[in-house]
Design a protein around this motif. Structure first.
Motif, PDB file in Angstrom:
ATOM      1  N   VAL A  95       0.833  -1.208   0.000  1.00 18.03           N
ATOM      2  CA  VAL A  95       0.000   0.000   0.000  1.00 18.03           C
ATOM      3  C   VAL A  95       0.863   1.252   0.000  1.00 18.03           C
ATOM      4  CG1 VAL A  95      -1.730   1.320   1.274  1.00 18.03           C
ATOM      5  CG2 VAL A  95      -1.910  -1.171   1.155  1.00 18.03           C
ATOM      6  N   LEU A  96       1.774   1.354   0.958  1.00 15.23           N
ATOM      7  CA  LEU A  96       2.602   2.558   1.080  1.00 15.23           C
ATOM      8  C   LEU A  96       3.607   2.671  -0.062  1.00 15.23           C
ATOM      9  CD1 LEU A  96       3.229   2.614   4.931  1.00 15.23           C
ATOM     10  CD2 LEU A  96       1.492   3.820   3.602  1.00 15.23           C
ATOM     11  N   THR A  97       4.135   1.532  -0.515  1.00 22.55           N
ATOM     12  CA  THR A  97       5.098   1.561  -1.620  1.00 22.55           C
ATOM     13  C   THR A  97       4.421   2.064  -2.897  1.00 22.55           C
ATOM     14  OG1 THR A  97       6.290  -0.301  -0.638  1.00 22.55           O
ATOM     15  CG2 THR A  97       6.744   0.190  -2.946  1.00 22.55           C
ATOM     16  N   ALA A  98       3.223   1.558  -3.178  1.00 25.62           N
ATOM     17  CA  ALA A  98       2.501   1.997  -4.371  1.00 25.62           C
ATOM     18  C   ALA A  98       2.137   3.475  -4.284  1.00 25.62           C
ATOM     19  CB  ALA A  98       1.240   1.153  -4.559  1.00 25.62           C
ATOM     20  N   LEU A  99       1.701   3.910  -3.121  1.00 25.41           N
ATOM     21  CA  LEU A  99       1.380   5.327  -2.940  1.00 25.41           C
ATOM     22  C   LEU A  99       2.584   6.205  -3.246  1.00 25.41           C
ATOM     23  CD1 LEU A  99      -0.775   5.429   0.311  1.00 25.41           C
ATOM     24  CD2 LEU A  99      -1.353   6.573  -1.834  1.00 25.41           C
ATOM     25  N   ALA A 100       3.728   5.827  -2.700  1.00 29.08           N
ATOM     26  CA  ALA A 100       4.933   6.630  -2.878  1.00 29.08           C
ATOM     27  C   ALA A 100       5.358   6.702  -4.340  1.00 29.08           C
ATOM     28  CB  ALA A 100       6.062   6.067  -2.016  1.00 29.08           C
ATOM     29  N   LEU A 101       5.152   5.605  -5.086  1.00 28.73           N
ATOM     30  CA  LEU A 101       5.590   5.548  -6.479  1.00 28.73           C
ATOM     31  C   LEU A 101       4.564   6.104  -7.459  1.00 28.73           C
ATOM     32  CD1 LEU A 101       7.177   1.967  -6.606  1.00 28.73           C
ATOM     33  CD2 LEU A 101       8.358   4.155  -6.396  1.00 28.73           C
ATOM     34  N   SER A 102       3.327   6.287  -7.005  1.00 30.29           N
ATOM     35  CA  SER A 102       2.236   6.622  -7.922  1.00 30.29           C
ATOM     36  C   SER A 102       2.362   8.002  -8.552  1.00 30.29           C
ATOM     37  CB  SER A 102       0.894   6.526  -7.197  1.00 30.29           C
ATOM     38  OG  SER A 102       0.766   7.572  -6.236  1.00 30.29           O
ATOM     39  N   GLY A 103       2.968   8.938  -7.842  1.00 34.58           N
ATOM     40  CA  GLY A 103       3.002  10.309  -8.324  1.00 34.58           C
ATOM     41  C   GLY A 103       1.726  11.066  -8.009  1.00 34.58           C
TER      42      GLY A 103
END
Length: 293
Positions: A121-129
């Motif tokens: 969850v947090l990794t995807a959020l950080a990478l999403s832009g």
């Protein structure tokens, strides 16, 4: 004499790269009295990769036996055991087994702690832009199309960034549904195989991403969707007003109430929204004009 209970430890495990394992994970695996694992075979692979051995009792703890096994683990905790809970990847309880055990332990005043670790969850959020200051995690959407649309309509006006997990074979249908409810231009990111060899983050509008997904996507998927815009009257065209009314109608609202709600959201007179709905209805009746017109 005060009775001393044990401790429940929730441990994060790598979502891809084994090098992301938190340093404390190995020590907890080696010393826990009981290791409750979502998949004991995956646990053996993890301990081999870490170069360690468990000394405590290993039991399975997955969706199919979670309800039955929870009382057994709580009894062990009440007896003073240190119970370590691990899932296949990421943090227990986050769309994985764990919630029932945590709730039962808390009810019995048993200490619950965690070994923080990787989180999709947090990794995807950080990478999403996409904005990450406020977000909500929605987990997996329902498999059935109607239920899926209903769940999405519940958050159609949510302004926080939304995060979903999805199976690769359902991704195209899910993105189609999101484009229908949120609009084709709503920004999103599909994060695939995070921290693994073939990691990929595909960014774009929901309509564009839905077309891309039709080619077939593999791997573990996390979808991040931009929240609803904070729009004013000048930013909402007639098509958007009509779309919002239809979303509310499909969710069960009467047209009159849907128009009133959309007008209030947009800061517009109800008559303006009503006129847009009527114009769209008339256009639908007339259909496309003759070729070349």
């Amino acid at each position: 004499m005060t009775h001393v209970t044990g401790t429940l430890v929730l441990a994060g495990t790598p979502i891809g790269d084994i090098a992301d394992a938190p340093p404390r994970l190995a020590a907890e695996l080696e010393t826990a009295d009981i290791v409750a694992a979502e998949d004991t075979r995956r646990l053996r692979g993890l301990t081999r990769a870490l170069g360690i051995h468990t000394t405590g009792r290993v039991v399975s703890y997955f969706e199919g036996n979670e309800s039955a096994r929870t009382p057994e683990l709580v009894e062990a905790l009440e007896g003073g055991a240190r119970v370590l809970l691990v899932t296949d990847a990421g943090m227990p309880s986050v769309s994985d087994p764990g919630y029932r055990l945590v709730a039962a332990a808390v009810e019995k005043d048993i200490k619950v702690t965690a070994v923080p670790g990787p989180s999709a969850v947090l990794t995807a959020l950080a990478l999403s832009g996409l904005p990450v200051d406020r977000f909500c995690f929605e987990g997996f959407l329902p498999r059935k199309a109607g239920e899926r649309l209903g769940r999405l309509r519940e958050v159609a006006d949510e302004r926080r960034t939304l995060v979903y997990f999805e199976a690769p074979h359902r991704l195209d249908d899910t993105l189609d549904a999101m484009a229908e409810v949120f609009g084709v231009s709503r920004r999103a990111a599909v994060c695939r195989e995070l921290t693994k060899t073939y990691e990929e983050v595909k960014r774009g509008g929901l309509g564009e991403l839905a077309e891309w997904a039709k080619e077939g996507v593999r791997g573990e998927i996390t979808v991040v969707v931009e929240g609803a815009p904070e729009t004013g009257p000048e930013e909402l065209d007639a098509d958007e007003l009509v779309r919002r009314v239809r979303v509310r109608e499909e969710a069960g609202e009467r047209r009159k109430e849907a128009i009133a709600a959309v007008a209030a959201e947009a800061g517009l007179p109800k008559r303006e929204v009503f006129d847009a709905v009527v114009a769209a209805k008339n256009a639908d009746r007339e259909g496309p004009g003759p070729k070349g017109a």
